[in-house]
Design an enzyme around this catalytic site. Structure first.
Site: not given
Ligand code: GLN
Length: 599
Positions: A398, A525, A527
């Site tokens: 992300c 994500h 994970e």
């Molecule tokens: N801050 C970034 C976004 O909102 C990444 C978010 C995250 O890593 N979950 O896109």
């Protein structure tokens, strides 16, 4: 439907979540279908707005629910998929009652905690317990309900009252209460003390709940006379008193329960003894034992905003652990505070700067997890640059993917002012932008959340191969920003490849550097869907690359190479380094670190 309620006494951080998940697991091993509900008595509607550095990570579900990290334990232990409604909070209950009141549904009555809030809690539990979560049709046989907090907390009182009423409503044989408590050992005399448990059971009874089983956390097994005393004072049969003593890793907890015949006690209370089988947990046992035997380390540098609470990255740690066990390596995490890698730290705190760079340079692989806000971003960018230039396996999740893209834009495309709109809304080269549907004014539930599909763009790329050459994959998301689609062609001309996109082809989901041993970034994500025995594909790729097993893994085919049922790996273990010992993060002894589970 039968219900098992798990409450906690004496202190928080006893590992109630792991205990409840382990109970679910042994019941599942008896052949029962199990679901679970976590009650969090705080006022937040969900965990989405809570700081992971205070409360532990925000776990994300398929349906986009942002929930307590304990739901992650349930999903991992029971291999199920929960819904946002499986996490009840005071906020959700009050909101539903107030909405009803505004609609006039209470027909002029005075709306009160008893019966309106308590009824709403019971109705919620009965409704959610019926939702199938294991991919099969029809409802589960048993619902494990974990009540967060400790008996005596003001905020859990309406829930305790509701659960007391609920135990009467569902009747004898349908409700089993397991109270997790602490039996401390006083160092001076080395004696196991029962008084705190006695008090907490008294508190429980005074609020209308009677425990059927006591699960006592202690450093060692309970002495016989301690069990007798607890039985007398707490009115619980001796065979229903279980000790959860400290173990080398949390996968032993279900085995502790099984060996002390906790399942028999639960099944007896629930009148299920005649229908349930004998749990074997063969695969689970061999994995727990394998985990203890691993000694060859794989060192992963986690470059983030580390503040001492490892629960902030709980699912990432679990996913790394699942992958390391599959590769027969002992996972060693080197926590690198990203701001320590920045040039400014070299001047302000040279020792911290040098220590951070030493850890980064000593790692076999680098992981930059998700995150929000601009603190430490420059440090993450230099970590990605270091991994890219030195051909060190890198995995960005992300925000970790977004910073890898920014780094590439600055270093390879020469766009020094490239940035994310999150950190510089007026960036000259905004290579990461706010998504059209993102909101900056409302924080709760306004991100792109939950399961979304990613389509592989080419089959000859590491990520597609690791995912078993499928044409698409569903993973969970939680973000507001995305790679600027208008700059994609420019990036790809310079050699970076967006190997996974959403159905529109406009949203970049996976980025890879083709001529690098392992440089992968993902907008999702992965994970959250990793399981013991079924490691998440890209984590497996990172660990395999970090210990020189990636080629073998890709040649053998990922499905064959992942962990077999007897817990052995098909990936040949390859001798590595000088057998250096694990350093600052290992599986830990007590399975709780004071704020939930540890490993
Ligand atoms: N801050 C970034 C976004 O909102 C990444 C978010 C995250 O890593 N979950 O896109």
């Amino acid at each position: 439907m039968k219900y098992v309620l798990v409450t906690g006494g004496v202190v928080s951080g006893l590992g109630k979540g792991v205990t409840a998940s382990s109970i679910g697991l042994i019941l599942k091993a008896c052949g029962l279908r199990v679901t679970s509900i976590k009650i969090d008595p705080y006022l937040n509607t969900d965990a989405g707005t809570m700081s992971p550095f205070e409360h532990g990570e925000v776990f994300v579900l398929d349906d986009g629910g942002e929930v307590d990290l304990d739901l992650g334990n349930y999903e991992r232990f029971l291999d199920i998929k929960l819904t946002r409604d499986n996490n009840i909070t005071t906020g959700k209950i009050y909101q539903s009652v107030i909405d009803k009141e505004r609609r006039g549904d209470y027909l002029g009555k005075t709306v009160q905690v008893v019966p309106h809030i308590t009824d709403a809690i019971q109705e919620w539990i009965e409704r959610v317990a019926m939702i199938p979560v294991d991919g099969k049709e029809g409802s589960a046989d048993v619902c494990v309900i974990e009540l967060g907090g400790t008996i005596g907390d003001i905020e859990s009182m309406p829930f305790i009252e509701a659960l007391g009423q609920f135990s009467c409503r569902v009747g004898d044989g349908n409700f089993c209460l397991i109270h997790v408590s602490l039996v401390p050992v006083l160092n001076v005399v080395g004696e196991q003390k029962t008084k705190p448990t006695q008090h907490s059971v008294r508190g429980l009874r005074s609020q209308g709940l009677t425990p059927n089983i006591l699960a006592c956390r202690s450093t060692t097994e309970l002495d016989e006379n301690v069990v007798t005393k607890l039985s007398q004072f707490c009115h619980v049969p001796e065979q229903n008193i279980i000790t959860l003593y400290d173990v080398s890793n949390i996968w032993h907890v279900p085995l502790l329960l099984k060996n002390q015949k906790a399942h028999e006690a639960i099944l007896k209370v629930l009148k299920l003894s005649s229908v349930a089988g004998i749990p074997t947990l063969k695969e689970w046992t061999s994995r727990a034992e394998l985990c203890d035997r691993l000694h060859e380390p794989v060192r992963i540098a986690m470059v983030g905003k580390y503040t001492g609470l490892s629960d902030s990255y709980l699912s990432v740690l679990k996913a790394l652990l699942h992958a390391s066990v599959a590769c027969h390596r002992k996972l060693c995490i080197d926590w690198v505070l990203s701001s320590d890698l920045e040039d400014e730290t070299a001047i302000e705190n040279p020792d911290a700067y040098q220590a951070a760079w030493k850890l980064l340079k000593g790692a076999d692989g680098v992981l930059v997890p998700g995150g929000f806000g601009d603190r430490g971003v420059q440090g993450k960018i230099v970590a990605a640059k270091y991994a890219r230039e030195n051909r060190i396996p890198f995995f960005g999740i992300c925000l970790g993917m977004q910073i890898a893209v920014i780094e590439f834009a600055r270093s390879v495309l020469g766009l020094q002012d490239a940035n994310s709109a999150e950190f510089d809304p007026d960036a000259r080269y905004p290579c990461v932008i706010l998504m059209p549907e993102g909101s900056k004014t409302h924080m709760g539930g306004t991100m792109r959340l939950g399961s979304r599909r990613t389509f592989f763009q080419v089959s000859d790329c590491i990520s597609a191969k690791l995912y078993g050459n499928k044409s698409f994959v569903d993973e969970r998301h939680r973000h507001r920003y995305e790679v600027n689609p208008n700059m994609v062609a420019q990036f790809e001309d310079a050699g970076i490849s967006f190997t996974g996109k959403d159905e529109s082809g406009q949203r970049m989901e996976i980025v890879e550097l083709p001529n690098h041993p392992y440089f992968v970034g993902v907008q999702f994500h992965p994970e959250f869907k990793s399981r013991p025995g079924k490691p998440s594909a890209l984590f497996l790729g990172l660990i395999a690359a970090a210990c020189g097993q990636l080629d073998t893994l890709l040649k053998k085919g990922v499905t064959k190479a992942s962990v077999r049922s007897n817990g052995t790996s098909a990936i040949k273990s390859h001798q590595y380094g000088n057998g250096e010992k694990a350093a600052n993060w290992s599986l830990g002894v007590p399975y709780s670190n004071g704020n939930g589970v540890h490993c």
